[in-house]
Structure formats: structure tokens, C-alpha cells
Design a protein around this motif. Structure first.
Motif, short mmCIF file in Angstrom:
data_model
loop_
_atom_site.label_atom_id
_atom_site.label_comp_id
_atom_site.label_asym_id
_atom_site.label_seq_id
_atom_site.Cartn_x
_atom_site.Cartn_y
_atom_site.Cartn_z
N TRP A 384 23.19 -0.55 0.11
CA TRP A 384 23.75 -1.27 1.27
C TRP A 384 23.69 -0.41 2.54
N ILE A 385 23.70 0.90 2.41
CA ILE A 385 23.52 1.75 3.58
C ILE A 385 22.09 1.59 4.12
N ALA A 386 21.13 1.53 3.21
CA ALA A 386 19.74 1.35 3.62
C ALA A 386 19.56 0.02 4.36
N LEU A 387 20.23 -1.01 3.91
CA LEU A 387 20.14 -2.31 4.58
C LEU A 387 20.74 -2.25 5.98
N LEU A 388 21.86 -1.58 6.13
CA LEU A 388 22.48 -1.46 7.45
C LEU A 388 21.58 -0.68 8.40
N ALA A 389 20.99 0.39 7.91
CA ALA A 389 20.12 1.20 8.76
C ALA A 389 18.85 0.44 9.14
N ILE A 491 29.78 8.76 5.43
CA ILE A 491 28.62 8.94 4.56
C ILE A 491 28.34 10.42 4.40
N PRO A 492 28.46 10.98 3.20
CA PRO A 492 28.16 12.40 3.00
C PRO A 492 26.68 12.68 3.26
N GLN A 493 26.39 13.90 3.62
CA GLN A 493 25.01 14.28 3.89
C GLN A 493 24.13 14.07 2.66
N ALA A 494 24.66 14.38 1.49
CA ALA A 494 23.87 14.22 0.27
C ALA A 494 23.49 12.76 0.06
N ARG A 498 19.73 10.66 0.15
CA ARG A 498 19.25 9.70 -0.85
C ARG A 498 18.76 8.42 -0.19
N VAL A 499 19.45 8.01 0.87
CA VAL A 499 19.02 6.81 1.60
C VAL A 499 17.68 7.07 2.28
N ARG A 500 17.54 8.21 2.90
CA ARG A 500 16.29 8.54 3.59
C ARG A 500 15.11 8.59 2.61
N ALA A 501 15.38 8.97 1.37
CA ALA A 501 14.32 9.05 0.37
C ALA A 501 13.74 7.67 0.05
N ILE A 502 14.53 6.63 0.26
CA ILE A 502 14.04 5.27 -0.01
C ILE A 502 12.83 4.96 0.86
N PHE A 503 12.86 5.43 2.12
CA PHE A 503 11.79 5.11 3.06
C PHE A 503 10.83 6.29 3.28
N GLY A 504 11.09 7.41 2.61
CA GLY A 504 10.28 8.60 2.84
C GLY A 504 8.81 8.39 2.54
N CYS A 505 8.51 7.58 1.51
CA CYS A 505 7.12 7.36 1.13
C CYS A 505 6.35 6.61 2.21
N VAL A 506 7.03 5.74 2.96
CA VAL A 506 6.38 5.00 4.04
C VAL A 506 6.24 5.89 5.27
N ARG A 507 7.28 6.64 5.55
CA ARG A 507 7.28 7.51 6.73
C ARG A 507 6.19 8.56 6.65
N SER A 508 5.99 9.11 5.47
CA SER A 508 4.99 10.18 5.29
C SER A 508 3.61 9.63 4.94
N ASN A 509 3.56 8.31 4.67
CA ASN A 509 2.30 7.68 4.28
C ASN A 509 1.71 8.35 3.04
N GLU A 510 2.59 8.72 2.12
CA GLU A 510 2.15 9.34 0.88
C GLU A 510 2.75 8.58 -0.30
N ARG A 511 1.99 8.48 -1.37
CA ARG A 511 2.48 7.80 -2.55
C ARG A 511 3.63 8.56 -3.18
N GLY A 512 4.70 7.83 -3.50
CA GLY A 512 5.85 8.43 -4.14
C GLY A 512 5.81 8.21 -5.64
N GLY A 529 21.36 4.40 -8.86
CA GLY A 529 20.59 4.74 -7.66
C GLY A 529 19.21 5.27 -7.98
N ILE A 530 18.65 4.89 -9.15
CA ILE A 530 17.28 5.30 -9.48
C ILE A 530 16.33 4.75 -8.42
N LEU A 531 15.53 5.62 -7.84
CA LEU A 531 14.77 5.28 -6.64
C LEU A 531 13.87 4.04 -6.78
N PRO A 532 13.03 3.93 -7.81
CA PRO A 532 12.18 2.73 -7.91
C PRO A 532 12.99 1.44 -7.98
#
Length: 563
Positions: A384-389, A491-494, A498-512, A529-532
Motif C-alpha cells: 500500500w505504500i508503493a501504491l501511495l507513492a 515509515i522506517p528506512q528499512a 523494501r518499497v523502492r526495491a519494487i520499482f528498482g528493476c524498472v529504474r535501473s533497466n535491469e532484470r531482477g 512481502g516476497i518481491l515477485p
């Protein structure tokens, strides 16, 4: 998908200047077998030093009150109220049976009984027993006593934590219940049960159920309030919320989940005391002696409890199937600008009124989230944090629907941008009409679309960082000067990482990691919260919001626009 926040909040002291005692008693009426209703219609607002004065005034009110104003306690058979014992989870039954075999009395208590009466699957089950907590530990070796002020025992069985409290512990609480008149016809067992129930927060949480005798005990008129779909505090609301401001958020959560209404004194007290939620505790650590393994989903929820009360309560609102209703109530009662000022500023910009029944993109995103989760199947807070962002990034810079579609597909696939763009360009389904969605007038090249998708991912990442920045949050409502000032970040930094990792593969244009292929949702993985799994559900929510599916010939919620 899911989303979560953490951070230090404001600790401003709120001046309490109102007269310490002003409340009235409405005449109650007796209806068939249901309890007579007592309601404190106006509030009590007090400081610690006022309690003696209030205690005296409340006792005087008791004397003036007639017996006919006291809720008539009663017992009901489980068959009469429609409790289906098959809805009691197996781990709960094992704990009940283990205590019962040792000769102890055992009851289900609180919200789980309320949910059973309403034919709803409870979020969890709470047990109270005549055994002392140290005796519970002897029976269940995989258990731990937690809490100092109000200790309970966490019993671990079949990948689940069951909370067990003791009459001996709860009976020692010095709850401020002087205004509650003890019924005259209570025997000793009933008195023990009544005393425990009278120390709870809301009447609808005061039911006690004996699963062996098949009896529901209602000492405070809970069944009548359930029948009338009312959330009512046991103590006058202002006093109850002053003692524990977390009850404000709990009241919102219960009303949103059940579709119940507040009594007048609760509604007034929430508005008066809304800023007090800033005093709730934030971060703590996991006890080193929590020495047994628990399921990933249970561990995720346990982490929330330890990290901060506000995060825990917000997660209960947004991750358990009532996110849209919770956000509406938070907005209506002036809590959203304190807890989520960024989202409150969006409502202001949209001209969204507190009693407005219409929807906008944010509410539809949360409504679609609610379709995938439930009280017994929550999502991880990162969703839900990812959706808000994500939504905030679209508010700041509206996007073409093809870009949003490619973005969601790339998130789902773990970074396969060219494949996502190819699929998105071939979508013929009409898209929804939102302020955040702006269709381009010309066809973009693959490379241009790729850049826009990556830019969107970078924007979402930047928003997540802003959501954990107190200075940025404090400026969110600057155009709304009448709103309470808040720089609350919970929202704790940790968690933000985890939220940023959801979009990290798109941001870096690298396969996760290898993307999820099945459309079936693994709810244990989602709660953990398993990423896939989180990416999979996030993508489905975003896609269904922008490209709503047809139902009975009609599009979901919004007016579609042909591409």
C-alpha cells in the motif's frame, strides 16, 4: 499493492482547556431480548490531575441514574446468534483444547467474537483463561510472555501466534470504570467475566464466548450495538481516547471494516482529539529472546507491532481489505491531514469533500487493493505504500496510459522493458479518465516510451524518499492553512528500502528476480512481502485501475475513454 510509512512524528502537547465533565444520558429503551442502551452523548476531556474530580462526578451520576438505564446483561446460545464454530481456526482450537484439558476455563473474547456473530472470518483470535500466564507457558513450551503493563502470552502453534490473556492479570488493571454500575444479579464467575469485559474499549468488543458451553456473554449491550451497526465506547469517548489515543485509530479501523457508524460522542471526540495520535510510540526492537520460528506472514505483522503503533494501525486499515473505506473516514474526521498529509493535499486539490461519495484515482487504487486482500489474508505494508507513492508521482506529473501500462507490466516482469512496451502498445481496451492520466496526441517511438517509463520509475522512487522526509511532509498541506500541522513520518528506512526495491528493476533497466508467472496469489508470500508476489499484485491493481475490466457490460467504477 501495498504501502507503508514510518518515521518520528510530532510530539506536540495539546492544550486541554475544556471543562472536565460534561456529558448527558439519553433515555434508553428496552427492545425484546436486547440490552438497554446507554450512551454518553457529549465528551469528557481531562488532564491526569482532573481524574479525582471526574471520578467523584461520575459516581454522583451513578447514584442519580436509575436501574432502568443500566444495560441488562444476558447470555445467548451460539445457535441463537449464528456462530459457526468451523470458522474458529485450527491453531486456536488447539490452544483452547490444551488449556481446557488442564482444567482451566477458556473463552474467546473481543473482536473475534463480534466477527463470528457477524459471520465474518476474524483477523485473529484472542483467548482469555483462568490459568495464570506462567501456567500457560508450562502447557505450551513454544510461547512467550510479552508486555509489561498488560502482559499476555504469545503461543506459537501451526505457524500462527495465538494471544492468550489471563483473568488474574486483567483483573489487576486499575481501569477507570467508576461510572459503570455493577449489575446486582452477578454471581462470582459472572462478576469476573463482567469486570474483564468492562475494561475493554468498545461495547462490540466486549463479548465473551465459551466454545464448550456454546454460550455468548453480553454484559454491556454489545449485541444491540451490533444490531444497530454502532461503534460505541464503554467509557465516555473523550475519556477513553484521552487514556489511550490509539483507540481513535482503532475506532476508524473497526468502522471502516464493518461499515458501522460512530455514536455522536465518538465522532465529536475524534475531531477534538485527532492530534493526540501524534503521541503514539514509534520504533522499538524485536526481543532477543523471541526464540521460536514463526510463519513469514505472522512475522511480518509482528514486525509492524514492534516498529510503531501508528504504522501498525495504518497497516490494519490499509492492508486487510478496507483501505478505501478507511481513507474516507480518516479524511472525514480530520485525521488524514495528520497521518497522510501528502494524500490529504491531493484530496484538497481535487475538491474532494468530507462527505463526498464520488471516487478519484487514489480511492479506486485502494478499492482494487481491497479486492485482493482480506482480514485473514493481508498484504505486506510495502504494497500500500508503493501504491501511495506511485499515485503521488502521477499527481506530480500525469502520464500517458500507455506509459502507465508499460510501467506496471515492467514491474510485474521484473524489468523486461521492451517486452512490456510492446504489449502496452497493443492494448485496445479503453482506459479510465483521470486527472492523472493524459493521453498523448502522437505515437511515441519505443525508445521514447522506454525513457518515459524509466522516468516514471525514478519519480516514484523520489516520492518514496519524500514520504520519509519530515520537512517535505510538513509542507504538503501548506495551501490548506486551517489543517493541523504535521510532519509525521512513520515509515522506517528499512521499509522504505523494501518499497523502492519494487520499482528498482524498472529504474535501473535491469532484470531482477524471476517474475511470477501464475495469476494465482500466494497470500502467505504477499503478507511476507516476497518481491515477485508484491510486484505481481501491484501490477494487477494499477492495470485494473487504468484499464478497468467490464462487469455486466459496464466498466468498473469509472468512465472509460477510447484510445
Amino acid at each position: 499493492m501495498a504501502m507503508a510509512f514510518s518515521a518520528p512524528g510530532l510530539a506536540r502537547r495539546i492544550p486541554y482547556t475544556r471543562s472536565p465533565l460534561l456529558f448527558c444520558i439519553r433515555k434508553a429503551r428496552l427492545q425484546s431480548s436486547v440490552a438497554i442502551r446507554f450512551a454518553a452523548e457529549s465528551g469528557i476531556l481531562c488532564k491526569e490531575e482532573d481524574k479525582d474530580c471526574i471520578s467523584f462526578a461520575l459516581r454522583r451520576k451513578e447514584i442519580e441514574r436509575t436501574d432502568s438505564s443500566i444495560p441488562q446483561w444476558k447470555t445467548l446460545s451460539s445457535e441463537d446468534v449464528g456462530i459457526d464454530t468451523s470458522m474458529i481456526s485450527k491453531p486456536t482450537r488447539l490452544v483452547l483444547n490444551g488449556l481446557r484439558k488442564q482444567g482451566y476455563e477458556v473463552y474467546l473474547v473481543g473482536g473475534c467474537v463480534r466477527d463470528l456473530v457477524l459471520r465474518r472470518i476474524p483477523k485473529d483470535f484472542d483467548i482469555i483463561t483462568s490459568a495464570q500466564l506462567k501456567e500457560v507457558r508450562k502447557i505450551f513450551t513454544r510461547s512467550l510472555i510479552v508486555g509489561k503493563r498488560f502482559p499476555i502470552c504469545h503461543v506459537y502453534v501451526l505457524n500462527t501466534i495465538i494471544e492468550v490473556s489471563s483473568f488474574s492479570t486483567s483483573g489487576s488493571r486499575n481501569g477507570f470504570n467508576n461510572y459503570i454500575t455493577k449489575p446486582s444479579n452477578l454471581n462470582e464467575p459472572d462478576y469476573i467475566r463482567w469486570k474483564n469485559c468492562s475494561q475493554r474499549d468498545f461495547t462490540i468488543n466486549s463479548l465473551m464466548y465459551d466454545p464448550y458451553k456454546k454460550i455468548v456473554y453480553d454484559y454491556l449491550g454489545a449485541m444491540e450495538d451490533i444490531r444497530k451497526s454502532k461503534v460505541r465506547t464503554i467509557k465516555p469517548a473523550n475519556l477513553s481516547f484521552t487514556e489511550d489515543c490509539a483507540r481513535i485509530l482503532r475506532a476508524v479501523r473497526i468502522a471502516a471494516r464493518l461499515g458501522f457508524c460512530f455514536t455522536r460522542d465518538i465522532a465529536l471526540s475524534i475531531k477534538e482529539l485527532s492530534c493526540s495520535v501524534l503521541k503514539l510510540d514509534k520504533v522499538s526492537a524485536i526481543p532477543a529472546n523471541y526464540g521460536f520460528d514463526i510463519s513469514l506472514g505472522q512475522f511480518s505483522i509482528y514486525l509492524l507491532i514492534l516498529q510503531g503503533r501508528i504504522l501498525m494501525e495504518m497497516n490494519y486499515m490499509l492492508a486487510f481489505g478496507s483501505a478505501e473505506a478507511s481513507l474516507r473516514l480518516l479524511w472525514r474526521f480530520g485525521l488524514l491531514e495528520i497521518l497522510l498529509p501528502i494524500q490529504a493535499s491531493y484530496f484538497v486539490s481535487q475538491g474532494f469533500r468530507r462527505r463526498d461519495a464520488s471516487s478519484n484515482m487514489l480511492l479506486i487504487l485502494l478499492s482494487n487493493l481491497d479486492k485482493f486482500v482480506a482480514p485473514n489474508r493481508p498484504c505486506h505494508s510495502s504494497l500500500w505504500i508503493a501504491l501511495l507513492a506511485f499515485h503521488k508521482a502521477l499527481v506530480d506529473q500525469p502520464q500517458d496510459p500507455v506509459v502507465v501500462a508499460a510501467f506496471s507490466l515492467a514491474v510485474h516482469s521484473g524489468g523486461s522493458l521492451y517486452e512490456a512496451i510492446e504489449i502496452a502498445q497493443n492494448i485496445s481496451q479503453p482506459h479510465a479518465s483521470f486527472h492523472e492520466i493524459v493521453e498523448s496526441n502522437h505515437k511515441e517511438s519505443d525508445y521514447s516510451l522506454l525513457e518515459q517509463v524509466v522516468d516514471l520509475a525514478v519519480s516514484v522512487d523520489a516520492v518514496i524518499c519524500k514520504m520519509t522526509n519530515k520537512q517535505y511532509v510538513s509542507q504538503a498541506m501548506i495551501k490548506y492553512p486551517q489543517a493541523p500541522w504535521s510532519d509525521l513520518v512513520f515509515i522506517p528506512q528499512a521499509l522504505s528500502m523494501r518499497v523502492r526495491a519494487i520499482f528498482g528493476c524498472v529504474r535501473s533497466n535491469e532484470r531482477g528476480p524471476i517474475p511470477k508467472r501464475s495469476r494465482t496469489i500466494n497470500h502467505d508470500s504477499l503478507a511476507m512481502g516476497i518481491l515477485p508476489e508484491v510486484r505481481h499484485v501491484f501490477a494487477r491493481i494499477v492495470f485494473d485501475t487504468v484499464f478497468p475490466r467490464k462487469q455486466n457490460g459496464q466498466f468498473n467504477n469509472v468512465e472509460p475513454t477510447k484510445r
